[in-house]
Design a protein around this motif. Structure first.
Motif, short mmCIF file in Angstrom:
data_model
loop_
_atom_site.label_atom_id
_atom_site.label_comp_id
_atom_site.label_asym_id
_atom_site.label_seq_id
_atom_site.Cartn_x
_atom_site.Cartn_y
_atom_site.Cartn_z
N GLN A 14 0.94 -1.07 -0.01
CA GLN A 14 -0.04 0.06 -0.20
C GLN A 14 0.68 1.31 -0.06
OE1 GLN A 14 -2.52 -0.49 3.34
NE2 GLN A 14 -4.27 -1.26 2.04
N ILE A 15 1.81 1.24 0.57
CA ILE A 15 2.63 2.44 0.99
C ILE A 15 4.06 2.57 0.02
CG2 ILE A 15 2.13 2.79 3.31
CD1 ILE A 15 4.99 1.78 3.73
N MET A 16 4.11 1.59 -0.99
CA MET A 16 5.25 1.49 -1.72
C MET A 16 4.81 1.93 -3.27
SD MET A 16 8.11 0.79 -0.33
CE MET A 16 9.07 0.28 -1.40
N ASP A 17 4.86 3.53 -3.46
CA ASP A 17 4.48 3.92 -4.70
C ASP A 17 5.75 4.85 -5.18
OD1 ASP A 17 4.25 5.81 -2.66
OD2 ASP A 17 2.22 6.37 -3.16
N ARG A 40 19.42 2.07 -13.70
CA ARG A 40 19.55 1.52 -12.43
C ARG A 40 18.58 0.93 -11.42
NH1 ARG A 40 20.38 -0.81 -8.46
NH2 ARG A 40 21.74 -0.32 -6.68
N PHE A 41 17.36 1.39 -11.81
CA PHE A 41 16.41 1.16 -10.95
C PHE A 41 14.91 0.44 -11.92
CE2 PHE A 41 18.48 4.11 -8.35
CZ PHE A 41 18.57 3.00 -7.12
N ASN A 42 15.29 0.17 -13.16
CA ASN A 42 14.13 -0.42 -14.07
C ASN A 42 12.97 0.59 -14.12
OD1 ASN A 42 13.04 -2.41 -15.56
ND2 ASN A 42 11.88 -3.24 -13.90
N GLY A 43 13.37 1.72 -14.64
CA GLY A 43 12.38 3.03 -14.86
C GLY A 43 12.33 3.13 -16.26
N GLU A 44 10.97 4.09 -16.33
CA GLU A 44 10.66 4.48 -17.59
C GLU A 44 10.55 6.01 -17.26
OE1 GLU A 44 7.53 2.87 -19.55
OE2 GLU A 44 8.31 0.68 -19.24
N ILE A 45 10.87 6.95 -18.50
CA ILE A 45 10.95 8.17 -18.32
C ILE A 45 9.83 8.98 -18.90
CG2 ILE A 45 12.26 10.16 -18.95
CD1 ILE A 45 14.84 8.75 -18.73
N ILE A 46 9.49 9.83 -17.96
CA ILE A 46 8.23 10.67 -18.55
C ILE A 46 8.76 12.32 -18.64
CG2 ILE A 46 6.05 11.71 -18.09
CD1 ILE A 46 5.44 9.35 -16.24
N ALA A 96 0.25 12.60 -17.38
CA ALA A 96 1.25 11.92 -16.60
C ALA A 96 0.86 10.96 -15.58
CB ALA A 96 2.10 13.15 -15.93
N LEU A 97 -0.22 11.27 -14.82
CA LEU A 97 -0.78 10.39 -13.77
C LEU A 97 -1.10 8.89 -14.33
CD1 LEU A 97 -2.69 12.37 -11.32
CD2 LEU A 97 -0.43 11.57 -11.01
N ARG A 98 -1.75 8.98 -15.59
CA ARG A 98 -2.12 7.78 -16.44
C ARG A 98 -0.83 7.02 -16.73
NH1 ARG A 98 -2.28 5.72 -20.98
NH2 ARG A 98 -1.21 7.49 -22.11
N LEU A 99 0.21 7.66 -17.09
CA LEU A 99 1.40 7.01 -17.60
C LEU A 99 2.02 6.42 -16.34
CD1 LEU A 99 2.75 9.45 -20.35
CD2 LEU A 99 2.36 7.02 -20.51
N ILE A 100 1.92 7.12 -15.15
CA ILE A 100 2.67 6.64 -13.94
C ILE A 100 2.06 5.08 -13.52
CG2 ILE A 100 2.99 7.04 -11.51
CD1 ILE A 100 3.44 10.06 -12.12
N ASP A 101 0.70 5.18 -13.70
CA ASP A 101 0.01 4.00 -13.37
C ASP A 101 0.48 2.82 -14.28
OD1 ASP A 101 -1.39 4.82 -11.32
OD2 ASP A 101 -3.24 5.38 -12.26
N GLY A 107 5.45 -3.10 -13.53
CA GLY A 107 6.54 -3.47 -12.53
C GLY A 107 7.59 -2.37 -12.46
N LYS A 108 7.34 -1.38 -13.31
CA LYS A 108 8.51 -0.38 -13.29
C LYS A 108 8.40 1.09 -12.58
CE LYS A 108 10.63 -1.82 -17.65
NZ LYS A 108 10.90 -1.39 -18.92
N ILE A 109 9.51 1.68 -12.30
CA ILE A 109 9.58 2.94 -11.64
C ILE A 109 9.29 4.10 -12.63
CG2 ILE A 109 10.74 4.39 -9.96
CD1 ILE A 109 10.01 1.57 -9.07
N PRO A 110 8.47 5.09 -12.36
CA PRO A 110 8.35 6.30 -13.07
C PRO A 110 9.34 7.15 -12.80
CG PRO A 110 6.68 6.15 -11.45
CD PRO A 110 7.12 4.90 -11.30
#
Ligand SMILES: [Zn+2]
Length: 479
Positions: A14-17, A40-46, A96-101, A107-110
């Motif tokens: 619940q708290i990991m966002d 480094r952290f398996n992310g995607e860029i916005i 942006a919020l839609r993309l973050i979701d 399973g990736k980090i925005p």
């Protein structure tokens, strides 16, 4: 045991966002850090830069070249055409919020990166509660109303809005006593604003504020402050002023080498074609205000006129390029100002100043040591749920910048909230004045007399009650 584990796991879920944001002036290397962190952290860029959203202007808008993206997906980059307006904050936030979701669902980090800092702030923070100087969202463009000088449409309609503060205050006490009690009687701007809300909406501002507050204050919101995502980490790539200035100046030279003129020419041609089609393009907005085009516009106009000599054209071109340098520097200054003021204030209001870390990029040769390594460590500390270090401790530049911020916040208490002393029926501007009032003779005297009055009231109340009981007892028939 299994059940316990599961609940812990759910609790964590619940708290990991986590979300990472990279901010800073143009030319500091934000895009590079974003790619480092995403790798480094398996992310995607916005992308959070309004101008980089335009297609076909990678150089003017300073987009990160494809070969430097390391295969990391970049969202909202090169996605709108010349004919479109820059996205409004609400539009950007929604997308942006839609993309973050979407990114999280894989399973990736925005990783949000960009120089249009009001975009970033709208995504990272919940809509702020309406307070002093802030506006209810359902009222149209109040800022611009205040900013405009002279007669506004509202004061034409309601001339009292141009009256002296005392006159407006009298009216406000009548229509919205709760707001009247909040403002200092001399604070014409706030009194006027409250009245204006009453006139334009037909409802007391205090009522609207209370409604907005109620609709937003569930328990979770209170606990987590105003950040939209609990695990937010913001990196500010910064450099010492001289270095930054030199870098920005040389950035303009690089842009010219890379083909700024060709891009500006393309834009100029587009405008010409539109003109031939009889379409007037509004050049005061959208891509037309991007730094690098509007400064070159006079040169292209002269080129078309074909009335200037070769040397005149060269001179004009040089002058235009100088304008680009100036505009770039000014833009950099305004970006830093935004971080120092608005972003810092929002974080401090949320009690989260330990989530903004300044990384000193003054010496680019120490990129890994000064930028990548600390950013990775900080992000991990946050993920482990451990307290993050004091942002001042990172570098001397960080210490200088944040130390000054903190000192300023301490001394000149920027708090201008009005406090009303119920006992003395007096309004004080700011925490400092209020504190002084609370220890003043005047206030202490008022407390004493209020206590005496309360004692008297209680005495008479008691007597009244006893008398009533006696008469009730006398009237109750025996059973
Ligand atoms: Zn008092």
């Amino acid at each position: 045991m299994l059940r316990v584990l599961r609940s812990v796991w759910y609790g964590r879920r619940q708290i990991m966002d986590p979300i990472i944001a990279v901010v800073g002036a143009t030319g500091t290397g934000k895009s590079k850090l974003a790619v480092d962190l995403a790798c480094r952290f398996n992310g995607e860029i916005i992308n959070g830069d309004a101008m980089q959203m335009y297609r076909g202007l990678p150089i003017i808008t300073n987009q990160i070249p494809v070969e430097e993206r390391n295969g990391i997906p970049h969202h909202l980059l090169s996605c709108v055409g010349f004919e479109e307006e820059a996205w409004r904050i609400g539009h950007f936030k929604q997308e942006a919020l839609r993309l973050i979701d979407d990114i999280r669902s894989r399973g990736k980090i925005p990783v949000l990166v960009g120089g249009t800092h009001y975009y970033t702030q709208a995504v990272l923070f919940k809509d702020s509660l309406v307070g002093e100087g802030k506006e209810p969202e359902d009222l149209d463009a109040p800022e611009s109303m205040e900013a405009s000088t002279g007669v506004t449409s509202t004061s034409e309609k309601w001339p009292i809005l141009d009256a002296a503060p005392e006159v407006m205050m009298e009216k406000l006490r009548e229509v919205d006593p709760a707001m009247a009690a909040r403002w200092h009687p001399k604070d014409g701007r706030k009194i006027r604003r409250s009245l204006e809300i009453y006139f334009t909406t037909g409802r007391p501002a205090s009522e609207i504020y209370a409604e907005q507050k109620a609709s937003k204050s569930d328990a979770l919101v209170k606990e987590e402050g105003l950040l939209r995502f609990k695990d937010t980490m913001i990196f500010w790539v910064h450099a010492e002023k001289e270095t930054l200035d030199t870098r920005l100046a040389s950035r303009v030279d690089t842009m010219i080498e890379q083909g700024l003129m060709e891009e500006a020419q393309t834009m100029s041609d587009y405008l010409k074609n539109k003109q031939l089609e009889g379409i007037e393009v509004d050049q005061t907005r959208g891509v037309w205000v991007s730094i690098g085009f509007k400064e070159m516009a006079p040169y292209f106009a002269a080129l078309d006129n074909a009335e200037s000599s070769e040397s005149e054209l060269e001179k004009l071109k040089a002058a235009c390029i100088e304008q680009i340098r100036i505009a770039t520097r000014q833009y950099g200054v305004s970006q830093v100002k935004w971080i120092r003021n608005k972003l810092w204030r929002a974080l401090s209001e949320a009690g989260m100043i330990r989530r903004l870390y300044l990384l000193d990029s003054t010496d680019v040769s120490k990129w890994k040591q000064c930028i990548t390594d600390p950013s990775e460590q900080l992000y991990q500390i946050m993920l482990q749920g451990e307290p993050t270090p004091d942002p001042k401790s990172l570098s001397s530049l960080a210490n200088e910048v944040f130390g000054a911020k903190e000192a300023k916040a301490r001394t000149q208490s920027t708090d201008t909230t009005c406090h009303f002393c119920e006992i003395c029926q007096r309004t004080m501007a700011g925490e400092e004045q209020y504190k002084n009032h609370l220890i003043s003779k005047y206030h202490k005297g008022a407390i004493k007399s209020a206590a005496r009055k309360a004692e008297r009231d209680a005495y008479f109340q008691k007597r009244e009650l006893e008398a009533k009981q006696q008469s009730d007892g006398a009237n109750t028939p025996e059973q």
